[in-house]
Design an enzyme around this catalytic site. Structure first.
Site, PDB file in Angstrom:
ATOM      1  N   GLU A   1      -2.153   8.544  12.276  1.00 39.94           N
ATOM      2  CA  GLU A   1      -0.890   7.759  11.958  1.00 39.94           C
ATOM      3  C   GLU A   1      -0.019   7.267  12.954  1.00 39.94           C
ATOM      4  O   GLU A   1       0.251   8.127  13.840  1.00 39.94           O
ATOM      5  CB  GLU A   1      -0.026   8.474  10.900  1.00 39.94           C
ATOM      6  N   ARG A   2       0.471   6.057  12.869  1.00 36.58           N
ATOM      7  CA  ARG A   2       1.555   5.716  13.882  1.00 36.58           C
ATOM      8  C   ARG A   2       2.748   6.548  13.629  1.00 36.58           C
ATOM      9  O   ARG A   2       3.292   6.650  12.541  1.00 36.58           O
ATOM     10  CB  ARG A   2       1.832   4.122  13.955  1.00 36.58           C
TER      11      ARG A   2
ATOM     12  N   LYS B   1       0.762  -1.363   0.271  1.00 42.32           N
ATOM     13  CA  LYS B   1      -0.102   0.171  -0.054  1.00 42.32           C
ATOM     14  C   LYS B   1       0.874   1.371   0.047  1.00 42.32           C
ATOM     15  O   LYS B   1       0.718   2.272  -0.914  1.00 42.32           O
ATOM     16  CB  LYS B   1      -0.824  -0.017   1.334  1.00 42.32           C
TER      17      LYS B   1
END
Length: 496
Positions: free
Chosen positions: A187-188, A161
């Site tokens: 988001e991490r 992805k």
């Protein structure tokens, strides 16, 4: 960032509930979406969302509220949340407040604009449906994207992805003279750092902006980072008349942040606990992504479907805005067919004869039909062998396998791993290649000659570099039943 007047309107904190703060103002109540500051060095930032009565406002904190207590003095900044715009933000990584988080120098001499903007009016919108060419064969042929449209990208971890998003950014910047933006919602931290490093190594960072509302930040910050990214994108579209590619990961976390804020604000939950205003909030974000008379913002959004339930309200509301769906397959990734896009599950509303033309539409339908027949035959071949199929079915299998390999493509962003130079393939070249494969022009070519090439003309050049035994196997006719799983008997030559 915030312009303050000589006379500051001040209030006092009257209640704190997690990220929601009630403030009492004895004079003038700040308008909705006003930004308030409080705490030591004014580091706590609150956005007004409601006015419960004549003397109180209720807002959501965009920063952690540790240390905030009743009686704390709150200053009204006199304006909404602002985002930096202009060429100086290119190549930078920012947070929701426009502060740099890439360890570089802070922004200076940049204009700031409110993040709350109305969508383009109907008079400004373009009524012509145009195709957004990505230079990636399988997308342009089977699921064409809409210029100024929104595409959903469905995929788990490890199926390519991020690589696909990075390649689209590379093609947009290097060949379409556009601007790319990456908006990380929830988001991490690890993923953000890795993506920044990959973009820098791939050389696409100078014409790109990255903005993050990370997973550990309050819901208010995650809820507004998408609006800040769109404000920056609108500048390049409306002021510089450039096309913008906006990548959002993950749009579900925008809905999730809104649900958290709604619950803390005391609103009555709707179905499955979602906020009653989910449709309005999502539309307010999505409708700003549009094709206008000055340029276009084309968005590709990662979509998480809770528990794989496509009737979930978040999925239903998101799908109503998408013009294309790109589904990544773990099985195709394990077979080495990159990009690992499943052509049968992916779709696009642009794939109609009136938009893409009769030839393109009929070719796409024939490709899907051939691949679908191949998928139906796989179980039979696994049990009985390829030799038991009728000659027509064996021809279908040969065409489908060559199509699968032709629709693979080397990427610029993976050159350091594969050693293959990246390719950008025009839509016309991609269509010509598929049409010639369907006409059996390459039935005597080994499958490996069509794997990881650009245009179909490269197949003959690659054939000259293959070992003689590979050419001998190709000229010997159909192989046995093990071909179905990628390996002809006694030879490991046609596997991707």
């Amino acid at each position: 960032m915030i312009e303050s007047s000589d006379k500051v309107n001040t209030g006092v904190v009257s209640a704190v509930r997690g990220g929601v703060v009630d403030i009492c103002f004895n004079t003038t109540l700040p308008p909705i979406y006003s930004l308030l500051r409080c705490g030591e060095n004014n580091q706590i930032i609150i956005e007004v969302l409601a006015q419960p009565d004549a003397t109180h406002v209720r807002g959501m904190a965009l920063t952690p509220t540790q240390g905030l207590a009743r009686g704390a003095v709150v200053n009204d900044t006199g304006g909404p949340l602002l985002a930096p715009v202009g060429k100086h933000v290119l190549g930078r990584m920012l947070d929701v407040f426009g502060k740099v988080i890439d360890r570089g120098p802070p922004l200076s001499d940049v204009p700031w604009r409110p993040v709350h903007q109305a969508p383009p009016t109907l008079a400004r919108r373009s009524t012509k449906s145009e195709i957004f060419e990505t230079g990636i064969k399988v997308i342009d042929v089977l699921m064409p994207l809409e210029r100024g449209g929104k595409a959903g990208l469905f995929g788990g971890a490890g199926v390519g992805k991020t690589v696909l998003l990075t390649e689209m950014i590379h093609n947009m910047v290097g060949h379409l003279n556009g601007v790319s933006m990456f908006c990380g919602i929830g988001e991490r931290c690890r993923e953000g750092e890795e993506l920044y490093r990959e973009m820098k190594e791939a050389g696409v960072l100078p014409n790109m902006v990255m903005i993050f509302g990370q997973m550990n930040e309050p819901p208010g910050s995650r809820f507004r980072v998408g609006h800040a990214a769109l404000t920056m994108a609108e500048y390049f579209r409306d002021d510089e008349h450039r096309d913008v590619l906006l990548l959002i990961d993950n749009i579900f976390r925008f809905i999730q942040a809104g649900s958290e804020v709604s619950g803390l604000m005391g609103q009555m939950p709707s179905r499955l606990g979602y906020q009653p205003t989910m449709g309005t909030e999502l539309s307010g974000l999505e409708e700003r992504i549009a094709n206008t008379d000055t340029g276009a913002i084309t968005s590709i959004q990662a979509v998480y479907v809770p528990a794989d339930d496509f009737t979930d309200p978040s999925a239903v509301h998101t799908f109503s805005h998408l013009s294309a769906s790109i589904v990544l397959s773990r099985q195709r990734a394990s077979e080495g067919l990159f990009p690992a896009i499943d052509p049968l599950q992916s779709m696009s509303r642009m794939a109609t004869p009136s938009i893409i033309g009769k030839r393109h539409y009929e070719l796409a339908q024939e490709i899907r039909r051939t691949l679908a027949q191949y998928a139906d035959l796989k179980d039979i071949i696994a049990m009985l062998g390829l030799e038991q199929l009728a000659p027509e079915d064996r021809n279908v299998v040969a065409r489908a396998r060559r199509l699968e390999r032709y629709l693979t493509q080397p990427f610029f962003t993976t050159k350091q791993f594969s050693g293959l130079e990246g390719k950008v393939v025009s839509l016309q070249d991609a269509l010509d290649g598929c049409e010639r494969i369907l006409r059996d022009e390459f039935k005597d070519f080994p499958e490996s000659a069509l794997y990881m090439i650009g245009s179909i003309a490269e197949a003959k050049a690659k054939l000259g570099t293959l070992p003689p035994e590979v050419k001998a196997i190709a000229s010997a006719g159909p192989v046995t039943k093990s071909t179905i799983h990628g390996q002809p008997e006694n030879a490991n030559v046609d596997a991707p």
